[in-house]
Design an enzyme around this catalytic site. Structure first.
Site, PDB file in Angstrom:
ATOM      1  CG  ASP A 119      -2.110 -44.282  36.270  1.00  0.00           C
ATOM      2  OD1 ASP A 119      -1.873 -44.406  37.481  1.00  0.00           O
ATOM      3  OD2 ASP A 119      -3.178 -44.646  35.747  1.00  0.00           O
ATOM      4  CD  GLU A 146      -4.982 -46.795  41.662  1.00  0.00           C
ATOM      5  OE1 GLU A 146      -5.913 -45.994  41.822  1.00  0.00           O
ATOM      6  OE2 GLU A 146      -4.622 -47.175  40.525  1.00  0.00           O
ATOM      7  CG  ASP A 189      -2.393 -42.642  41.254  1.00  0.00           C
ATOM      8  OD1 ASP A 189      -1.837 -42.715  40.141  1.00  0.00           O
ATOM      9  OD2 ASP A 189      -3.373 -43.358  41.569  1.00  0.00           O
ATOM     10  CG  HIS A 225      -5.946 -46.342  32.635  1.00  0.00           C
ATOM     11  ND1 HIS A 225      -7.174 -46.595  33.196  1.00  0.00           N
ATOM     12  CD2 HIS A 225      -5.125 -46.016  33.675  1.00  0.00           C
ATOM     13  CE1 HIS A 225      -7.105 -46.420  34.516  1.00  0.00           C
ATOM     14  NE2 HIS A 225      -5.860 -46.062  34.822  1.00  0.00           N
TER      15      HIS A 225
END
Lengths: 472, 472
Positions: A303, A337, A365, A437
Site C-alpha cells: 500500500d 492518498e 491500490d 497500514h
C-alpha cells in the site's frame, strides 16, 4: 424474374463476402490481441524493473508519509526512473499536502488495579492530535462500531476512553467489504466519541488476523470544533481481544495512552507523471496510477508501492516491446492518498483547467498480490465491450471482470468526465489487511511473480483500451 | 374433436405441471446447495481447527520424513485428533516405508583456484547416497536439464560433477507446469549422469525465485546397479547463478561436496484414516486426503500439512454443521508421498483386497494458498455434471473447474476403479515453489483465511458429490 434472382444472389454473395471478411478481420484481431497479451505477460514475468523499483522505494527510502523527507525522496526517485524510460514527457505536478507527524513512539497500557499494568501495542491514528505530555488515563467503555456508540448516553461516555472493538467480518470473501464495514469506527469514531464527551479513543486494528501489529489509518474530526478534538489510537487485534476479556472481568480497568502526534499544516509536494504520447488520438488520455505516499509504520510495499511500480511498469513494458500507443498513456504516482487525497484532486483540477480529454483511468491500490481481475465503472454499452475482453485474460487466471470499481486517486476525475471508464485492479485480497497500514507492510511480503502478473494484467487491459478506444 | 382437445389440453397441463415441478425442484435444490455451501464457508472462516492442527504439526512436531520419529508423532497426533471428532471409524493403516536419513548438515563450496573457495548452500537430494567421508572434489560440467546431458559424450562427463542448471520457466502461469518441465533433472539426472561416468551431481533448486534456500526432493537411481550410484545434492538458485557465471570465467573451477545421507531400508509406518459412514449408500466411498510425511528441511506446512488439515477439516465441518452424508466420507493422511508413495499404494491395495467401492477421491497437495478451483479426471458424462457445479463456487472466486487433475496419493486407486472421479484442489500457485521442499516451508507462510477457504471449497465439492452421487 431471372434478373431479380441474380440481383438477390449477388446481394447474398456480397453479404457473404462482407461477413466473411468481417469475421476474418475479427478473428485476426482476436488472435493479434492474444499474441500481444502473451508477449506482455512473457516480458513482464522475465523483467525485473517493477520489483527493483519497489525494492528501492521500500528498502532504500521506506515509509513515505505526505510531507516527509521520504515522500520527497520518492518523488525524486520515481521522476528520475521515469526519465530513464525515455518517455515523451515526465512531470512533477505541484500539490499542497497536509503534513502530519507521529512524533516519538506511542505508549499505552491497561491497568486492572493500581500498579498492575499490561503494555499494549499502539499507534496514533493519522490526523490525531497528541495526548497531554503526561498522557491520559481513564476508564474504558467498549463498543461495537459506531452503532454501538450511538446506543450509549453522553453520561455513559463522558470522561472515558471509548474502545471501538468491531472486528472485521471474517465471513466476507472479499476482504475490502469487511474493511468498508468496520472502517467507519476508525475514520468517524473519534469525532463521534468526542461529541459524547469521551477523552480519547482507541480502535481495534482493521486486521483480519490476530497478531501484535497496530494498524494506523486516517481519522477525521470533520466539522468538530478544534478544541473538542480528542486523541485517537489503534491497538493490535490481540490487544483488543485481551482488553475486551479484561473489561468483562473488571469493568473499572483503566487505559493509559501517551502520544505526541501533530498536524503541521500544508507543505508543497508533487504528483509524478510519465507519459507516452498517442500516435493517432493524442488528445485522448488514459491514466494508470497508484499512490506514492504511504503510512509511516511500514514501508508501503503493498500500500501502495506496488501500484506505483506496476503503473510505471506498464510504460516500461510498452517501451520494451516497442508498442506505440494510439492514445496518450500516462502513469501517475499520486501524492497524499492516505490522508487527504490532495494529489488525486489536484490531478483532476489540472485536467479540467487544461481542457484535457480523459477517456479511461485505471488504479492499482489493493496490494501486489496475484491479480484476479478488474472492477469497472462504465456505461452499459462500454461494459458490453469490456466484458467481451475477459476471455483474453482466462489463460492468466485474471478473468474476473465485474462492474463497480475504480480507485481513490482517479475518483476525482469522474464528476468532470461522466462518460470515462474507471477501473481498479483486483488482486487476491486474503492477505492484504494483515499488512495494510502496519509495520509489516514491507518488501519481503511481495512476491515478484504476483507483482509482475499485476503489471502484465494492467498493461494488457490498457493495450485493449488503447486499440479499441472507449465508447463515448 | 372436442374430446381430443380436452385430452391435448390435459397433456399440456400435465406436462406443464410436471415441468414446473421439475424446475421448482431444481431451483429449490440449487438454492439448497447455495445455502449449504454458504454455511460451509461461513463456518470454515470462523473455525480455528485446521489452522491449529497445522500449527501443532509444523511447530510442535516439525518436518515429518517417512520413518522419522516426527512422522510417527504426526501419525499419533492426527489419529488422536480424528478420534476427538467422534467419527464412525478411525484407523491407522500399516504400511512399510523407506527410511532415508540426511545425516549431519551437508557442506559444499566451489574453488576457482587452490585455496580460493566460496561456500554454497546445499542439501542432499532425497534417496541420495553419501559422499566419501572426506567429500568429493572435482571439476564441474554445467548442462541444461537432461537434454543438455544427452548432448555430451561420456568422455566429457567422466570424473566430473555434473551441474544441472535448467531454471524453472518463469513464463508459465501455472507454476506446476514449470516444475514438471525442469523437475526431471532432479529425479532422473543423477542416474543419467552416473551412466556417463560422473562422480556426483548438483542440481539447481526447483525454485522460481532467486534466493539462498536449497530445495531437496527425491531422486531415483532406477535400475542403475548400486555400485554405480553417485551422490546428488541441490544448491540454491542464487548459488546456481553464481556458479554458472564463475564457470564461464573459469571452466576449471572445482566443486566440493560432502554429505552423509543414507538409505536405511524399510520401516513400519501408517496411513491415518477417519471416516463418517454414509446413511444411504455406505458402500460408496469418497476419499479426501493429503500426505502426512514431508521433507525434513522445513516443517511441511504447505507441502503438505495444509492438505492434511484441510481433509480433516472437511470432516470437522460436516460434524459441526450436523451434516450426515449419504455416502461414506473418508479423510486419509497418506504416508510417504515424498519418497516412495507407499501409503497411496497400500491404501489402493487394501481397497481392492476388501472389495471396497470407490467412487470419488479428492487430494489437496498444492499448498495452502487461496484456492482457485479444481482439476478433475472424469468421464465426459461425469464432467458435464461437475462443470455445472462451478457456478456455485463463483461467489467464493473458486470457480476454475478444469479437466485433468487428481493427486499422487489417490492416483494408485485409478487403475482399479476406472469410472471413479479423481480431483485435485488448485490453489494459487505463484508462491508455492519458493517454499516447496525447503527450510522455509513453515507455518508463518500459511495464511489462515487462505487455508480455510481451501477447506471450505473441498467440503463444498464433497457435499455436492455426496448429494448427487457419481455417475457410473
Amino acid at each position: 424474374m431471372k434478373r431479380h434472382i441474380v440481383t438477390q444472389l449477388r446481394s447474398v454473395l456480397i453479404i457473404g463476402i462482407a461477413s466473411a471478411a468481417f469475421y476474418y478481420a475479427q478473428a485476426q484481431s482476436v488472435e493479434q490481441d492474444q499474441r500481444m497479451i502473451e508477449r506482455i505477460f512473457v516480458q513482464s514475468l522475465s523483467d525485473d524493473s517493477a520489483y527493483d523499483w519497489l525494492r528501492y522505494l521500500t528498502q532504500n527510502i521506506g515509509g513515505r508519509l505526505s510531507g516527509s523527507v521520504q515522500a520527497e525522496q520518492a518523488v525524486a526517485y520515481t521522476y528520475e526512473q521515469l526519465k530513464s524510460l525515455k518517455l515523451d514527457r515526465v512531470e512533477k505536478q505541484p500539490v499542497m499536502v497536509p503534513k502530519w507527524v507521529r512524533g516519538p513512539k506511542e505508549y499505552a497500557y491497561f491497568e486492572t488495579e493500581p500498579g498492575k499494568t499490561t503494555n499494549v501495542p499502539v499507534c496514533a491514528l493519522g490526523g490525531s492530535i497528541a495526548t497531554p505530555g503526561l498522557g491520559i488515563k481513564a476508564e474504558v467503555i467498549e463498543v461495537k462500531g459506531l452503532s454501538g456508540l450511538a446506543e450509549l448516553s453522553d453520561e455513559q461516555v463522558k470522561g472515558k476512553i471509548v474502545f471501538f472493538n468491531e472486528p472485521m467480518d471474517p465471513k466476507l470473501i472479499e476482504t475490502f467489504s469487511a474493511y468498508g464495514k468496520a472502517g467507519s469506527q476508525r475514520t468517524s469514531g473519534p469525532a463521534a466519541a468526542a461529541r459524547k464527551g469521551a477523552v480519547a479513543v482507541i480502535v481495534r486494528s482493521l486486521n483480519l488476523a490476530l497478531d501484535d501489529y497496530p494498524h494506523t489509518g486516517v481519522t477525521q474530526y470533520g466539522d468538530l470544533p478544534k478544541k473538542q478534538w480528542i486523541p485517537a489510537a489503534a491497538i493490535s487485534t490481540n490487544a483488543a481481544e485481551l482488553l475486551s476479556s479484561v473489561l468483562q472481568l473488571n469493568p473499572k480497568t483503566k487505559f493509559y495512552l501517551k502520544q505526541a502526534s501533530e498536524n503541521r499544516g500544508e507543505v508543497l509536494s508533487h504528483n509524478v507523471i510519465g507519459e507516452i504520447k498517442g500516435s493517432e488520438f493524442p488528445d485522448e488520455i488514459i491514466t494508470i496510477g497508484g499512490h506514492l505516499d504511504s503510512w509511516d509504520l511500514g514501508s508501503g510495499a503493498h500500500d501502495d508501492g506496488a501500484g506505483c511500480v506496476q503503473s510505471m511498469g506498464v510504460l516500461a513494458l510498452f517501451q520494451q516491446l516497442g508498442y506505440q500507443p494510439k492514445r496518450t498513456i500516462r502513469a501517475v504516482m499520486f501524492m497524499n492518498e492516505e490522508n487527504g487525497l490532495k494529489g488525486g484532486m489536484e490531478y483532476a483540477a489540472q485536467a479540467v483547467k487544461k481542457g484535457e480529454k480523459h477517456v479511461m483511468a485505471l488504479e492499482s491500490d489493493a496490494g501486489g498480490f496475484t491479480p484476479r481481475g478488474f472492477g469497472f465503472t462504465a456505461q452499459d454499452t462500454q461494459w458490453a465491450q469490456i466484458k467481451s475482453w475477459s476471455s483474453l485474460f482466462e489463460p492468466y487466471l485474471i478473468d474476473s471482470f465485474k462492474r463497480g470499481g475504480g480507485g481513490a486517486d482517479i475518483g476525482p476525475l469522474a464528476p468532470h468526465y461522466p462518460k470515462m471508464v474507471l477501473a481498479g485492479l483486483k488482486p487476491d485480497s486474503q492477505r492484504y489487511f494483515i499488512h495494510h497500514h502496519a509495520a509489516n507492510d514491507t518488501f519481503e511480503h511481495i512476491n515478484k511473480r504476483e507483482l509482475d502478473l499485476g503489471t502484465a494484467a494492467m498493461a494488457s487491459l490498457i493495450y485493449l483500451f488503447d486499440q479499441y478506444g472507449v465508447q463515448p
